[in-house]
Motif scaffolding. Structure first.
Motif, PDB file in Angstrom:
ATOM      1  N   GLN A   1      65.297  42.438 -83.932  1.00 13.53           N
ATOM      2  CA  GLN A   1      65.425  42.277 -85.389  1.00 13.53           C
ATOM      3  C   GLN A   1      65.384  40.795 -85.768  1.00 13.53           C
ATOM      4  OE1 GLN A   1      69.024  44.505 -86.185  1.00 13.53           O
ATOM      5  NE2 GLN A   1      67.984  46.471 -85.899  1.00 13.53           N
ATOM      6  N   VAL A   2      66.033  39.954 -84.960  1.00 19.64           N
ATOM      7  CA  VAL A   2      66.002  38.504 -85.227  1.00 19.64           C
ATOM      8  C   VAL A   2      64.568  38.002 -85.072  1.00 19.64           C
ATOM      9  CG1 VAL A   2      66.855  36.251 -84.451  1.00 19.64           C
ATOM     10  CG2 VAL A   2      68.397  38.211 -84.475  1.00 19.64           C
ATOM     11  N   LEU A   3      63.933  38.393 -83.984  1.00 20.64           N
ATOM     12  CA  LEU A   3      62.551  37.947 -83.716  1.00 20.64           C
ATOM     13  C   LEU A   3      61.604  38.357 -84.837  1.00 20.64           C
ATOM     14  CD1 LEU A   3      61.683  38.709 -79.978  1.00 20.64           C
ATOM     15  CD2 LEU A   3      61.518  36.497 -81.135  1.00 20.64           C
ATOM     16  N   SER A   4      61.805  39.537 -85.388  1.00 26.18           N
ATOM     17  CA  SER A   4      60.864  40.063 -86.391  1.00 26.18           C
ATOM     18  C   SER A   4      60.802  39.193 -87.638  1.00 26.18           C
ATOM     19  CB  SER A   4      61.244  41.501 -86.770  1.00 26.18           C
ATOM     20  OG  SER A   4      62.359  41.503 -87.634  1.00 26.18           O
ATOM     21  N   ASN A   5      61.841  38.385 -87.844  1.00 31.96           N
ATOM     22  CA  ASN A   5      61.867  37.519 -89.033  1.00 31.96           C
ATOM     23  C   ASN A   5      61.449  36.088 -88.722  1.00 31.96           C
ATOM     24  OD1 ASN A   5      62.821  39.074 -91.373  1.00 31.96           O
ATOM     25  ND2 ASN A   5      64.536  39.551 -90.004  1.00 31.96           N
ATOM     26  N   ALA A   6      61.043  35.826 -87.490  1.00 34.62           N
ATOM     27  CA  ALA A   6      60.717  34.439 -87.105  1.00 34.62           C
ATOM     28  C   ALA A   6      59.348  34.027 -87.644  1.00 34.62           C
ATOM     29  CB  ALA A   6      60.723  34.325 -85.581  1.00 34.62           C
ATOM     30  N   ASP A   7      59.256  32.735 -87.994  1.00 28.02           N
ATOM     31  CA  ASP A   7      57.972  32.183 -88.432  1.00 28.02           C
ATOM     32  C   ASP A   7      57.111  31.944 -87.208  1.00 28.02           C
ATOM     33  OD1 ASP A   7      58.295  32.012 -91.207  1.00 28.02           O
ATOM     34  OD2 ASP A   7      59.676  30.327 -90.923  1.00 28.02           O
ATOM     35  N   LEU A   8      55.984  32.624 -87.143  1.00 25.56           N
ATOM     36  CA  LEU A   8      55.076  32.520 -86.004  1.00 25.56           C
ATOM     37  C   LEU A   8      53.749  33.146 -86.432  1.00 25.56           C
ATOM     38  CD1 LEU A   8      54.978  31.869 -82.859  1.00 25.56           C
ATOM     39  CD2 LEU A   8      55.502  34.281 -82.489  1.00 25.56           C
ATOM     40  N   ALA A   9      52.657  32.699 -85.823  1.00 25.43           N
ATOM     41  CA  ALA A   9      51.355  33.323 -86.128  1.00 25.43           C
ATOM     42  C   ALA A   9      51.310  34.672 -85.419  1.00 25.43           C
ATOM     43  CB  ALA A   9      50.232  32.411 -85.677  1.00 25.43           C
ATOM     44  N   TRP A  10      52.044  35.624 -85.940  1.00 29.20           N
ATOM     45  CA  TRP A  10      52.197  36.923 -85.263  1.00 29.20           C
ATOM     46  C   TRP A  10      50.865  37.648 -85.088  1.00 29.20           C
ATOM     47  CZ3 TRP A  10      56.220  38.332 -82.469  1.00 29.20           C
ATOM     48  CH2 TRP A  10      57.472  37.791 -82.747  1.00 29.20           C
ATOM     49  N   ASP A  11      49.893  37.330 -85.966  1.00 30.91           N
ATOM     50  CA  ASP A  11      48.591  38.003 -85.813  1.00 30.91           C
ATOM     51  C   ASP A  11      47.857  37.546 -84.550  1.00 30.91           C
ATOM     52  OD1 ASP A  11      48.293  35.468 -86.901  1.00 30.91           O
ATOM     53  OD2 ASP A  11      46.518  35.997 -88.071  1.00 30.91           O
ATOM     54  N   ARG A  12      48.393  36.513 -83.880  1.00 35.56           N
ATOM     55  CA  ARG A  12      47.825  36.057 -82.597  1.00 35.56           C
ATOM     56  C   ARG A  12      48.634  36.566 -81.407  1.00 35.56           C
ATOM     57  NH1 ARG A  12      44.610  31.489 -83.071  1.00 35.56           N
ATOM     58  NH2 ARG A  12      43.709  31.436 -85.135  1.00 35.56           N
ATOM     59  N   VAL A  13      49.633  37.392 -81.694  1.00 39.33           N
ATOM     60  CA  VAL A  13      50.558  37.816 -80.619  1.00 39.33           C
ATOM     61  C   VAL A  13      50.297  39.275 -80.240  1.00 39.33           C
ATOM     62  CG1 VAL A  13      52.991  38.175 -80.002  1.00 39.33           C
ATOM     63  CG2 VAL A  13      52.331  36.199 -81.412  1.00 39.33           C
ATOM     64  N   ILE A  14      50.237  39.516 -78.933  1.00 40.53           N
ATOM     65  CA  ILE A  14      50.159  40.892 -78.420  1.00 40.53           C
ATOM     66  C   ILE A  14      51.509  41.210 -77.790  1.00 40.53           C
ATOM     67  CG2 ILE A  14      48.952  42.480 -76.864  1.00 40.53           C
ATOM     68  CD1 ILE A  14      46.657  40.360 -76.876  1.00 40.53           C
TER      69      ILE A  14
END
Ligand SMILES: O=C1O[C@H](COP(=O)(O)O)[C@@H](O)[C@H](O)[C@H]1O
Length: 239
Positions: free
Chosen positions: A60-73
């Motif tokens: 849940q904490v990770l889900s709110n982190a600022d990151l280019a999630w569209d580059r993450v698998i």
């Protein structure tokens, strides 16, 4: 003349936190920094996470982190051989807690497929999983009180193959009476190659189980993995 003391290096770094919230924030920050650095270096990042009860808040904490999630698998370290509708599904845990908020943009590659048999699922998953950008940048392990990690259960018939660090397999089937249901798991070979390998455990029972697993015989799977790791595994613990 005083002799220089020869000491064995610990195969893990113990990271102890005062409480679970502080641990989750610290581990989430570390994961995000690792993934961001992989995105900068190779344009994408691969993380494999564990299931069970422990990682829910971390997700849940990770889900709110600022990151280019569209580059993450995102994929799983292991899975129970149950459909996502089951409360035992690790994929459901990830979908409901990690792949939310900012992390909803990540691509998720599950291990479970509606297949005729566990062995079929393991072989077809292996083909799918081969195309992922291995080695994983981050692998987060959990541990059961019996000393299992991933789905490397002490009573698994194929434990030696699961733990074989030279294996060319990515996903393997697991049959173990103590596991509750058949399982799919990443091979130790894939887990051990991770750029960052951490074990996340919480509570005094888990700490005691970990300490016993690291010293007592017969050798538990968690110890086999930690001892085979090319660099010290980061162990995150809070009471
Ligand atoms: O069955 C499993 O158990 C372990 C530990 O889970 P926990 O509920 O004690 O945190 C977990 O790491 C693994 O992924 C899961 O399939």
């Amino acid at each position: 003349m005083a002799r220089k003391q020869l000491t064995m290096a610990e195969p893990y770094n113990w990271k102890e936190f005062t409480d679970r919230t502080t641990l989750e924030r610290s581990l989430a920050d570390t994961i995000v920094n690792r993934l961001a650095s992989s995105i900068t270096k190779r344009g994408k990042a691969l993380i494999a996470v564990s299931g069970g009860n422990t990682p829910k808040k971390l997700f849940q904490v990770l889900s709110n982190a600022d990151l280019a999630w569209d580059r993450v698998i995102v994929t799983l370290v292991d899975e129970r051989f149950v459909p996502p509708s089951s409360p035992r599904s690790n994929a459901a845990l990830v979908s409901e807690n990690l792949l939310q908020n900012k992390a909803a943009a990540a691509r998720f590659v599950p291990l479970y497929k509606d297949a005729t048999s566990l062995e079929d699922a393991a072989s077809s998953d292996s083909v799918d999983m081969q195309t992922l950008p291995w080695p994983a940048d981050v692998v987060i392990l959990g541990m059961g009180l019996d000393g299992h990690t991933a789905s490397f259960f002490p009573d698994a018939g194929n434990l030696a193959s699961l733990l074989d660090s030279a294996s060319t397999r990515t996903v393997l089937p697991v049959h173990a009476q103590s596991a509750g249901e058949p399982r799919l798991t990443l091979s130790a070979a894939r887990i051990l190659c991770a750029g960052f390998l951490a074990l996340h455990i919480e509570g005094s029972e888990k700490r005691a189980a970990f300490e016993q697993a690291m010293t007592n015989e017969p050798k538990k799977p968690i110890r086999s993995v930690i001892e085979a790791a090319p660099k010290p595994v980061e162990v995150f613990w809070a009471p």
